[in-house]
Design an enzyme around this catalytic site. Structure first.
Site, short mmCIF file in Angstrom:
data_model
loop_
_atom_site.label_atom_id
_atom_site.label_comp_id
_atom_site.label_asym_id
_atom_site.label_seq_id
_atom_site.Cartn_x
_atom_site.Cartn_y
_atom_site.Cartn_z
N ASN A 98 0.80 -1.23 0.00
CA ASN A 98 0.00 0.00 0.00
C ASN A 98 0.83 1.28 0.00
O ASN A 98 0.27 2.37 0.03
CB ASN A 98 -0.94 0.02 1.20
CG ASN A 98 -1.97 -1.09 1.11
OD1 ASN A 98 -2.31 -1.54 0.03
ND2 ASN A 98 -2.46 -1.55 2.25
N CYS A 99 2.15 1.16 -0.02
CA CYS A 99 3.03 2.34 0.01
C CYS A 99 3.04 3.01 -1.36
O CYS A 99 3.27 2.36 -2.38
CB CYS A 99 4.44 1.89 0.41
SG CYS A 99 5.69 3.18 0.24
N ASN A 100 2.80 4.32 -1.38
CA ASN A 100 2.77 5.05 -2.65
C ASN A 100 4.10 5.00 -3.39
O ASN A 100 4.14 4.90 -4.61
CB ASN A 100 2.35 6.50 -2.43
CG ASN A 100 0.87 6.61 -2.10
OD1 ASN A 100 0.07 5.75 -2.49
ND2 ASN A 100 0.50 7.65 -1.37
N LYS B 46 4.39 1.67 -4.98
CA LYS B 46 3.50 1.61 -6.15
C LYS B 46 4.14 2.33 -7.34
O LYS B 46 4.11 1.82 -8.47
CB LYS B 46 2.15 2.24 -5.83
CG LYS B 46 1.27 1.40 -4.92
CD LYS B 46 -0.02 2.15 -4.60
CE LYS B 46 -0.86 1.39 -3.60
NZ LYS B 46 -2.05 2.17 -3.19
#
Length: 116
Positions: free
Chosen positions: A8-10, A13
């Site tokens: 879920n880490c931007n 991603k």
């Protein structure tokens, strides 16, 4: 080649999207579901320094109280913290054949590392 991070880490991603766009095939290791060993953290620490592995700009670090932050003055203390709170590990970390080839996401650095 393995990308270590949190799904879920931007930043992870962004890095994964960049790698996909540039046809770089990787395996993904999610700290949240698979954890990380002290031995692996020690291995990385020898390569890039424990100070580089601890993400002091991230939310997890900022949420630690000052006394907890002040304890992180050695490799052992840093590894203990990273084992307990995997979100404090700088990400993504990309490893190939046991060697750290990228830490964090910097497009210019990725271009150099992954150019064919």
């Amino acid at each position: 080649m393995t990308v270590y991070g949190i799904k879920n880490c931007n930043t992870v991603k962004t890095a994964m999207d960049w790698l996909k766009q540039h046809n770089v095939t990787v395996d993904f290791h999610d700290y949240k579901t698979k954890g990380i060993t002290a031995a692996k953290l020690k291995e990385w620490s020898k390569q890039v320094g424990w100070e580089s592995l601890v993400n002091k700009r991230g939310t997890t670090w900022r949420q630690l109280d000052e006394s907890e932050q002040a304890k992180v003055t050695s490799e052992k203390a840093a590894i203990d913290l990273m084992m307990e709170k995997t979100s404090v590990i700088k990400r993504p970390l990309i490893e190939q054949n046991g060697k750290v080839i990228a830490l964090g996401f910097d497009e210019a650095a990725y271009v150099k590392v992954f150019k064919k």
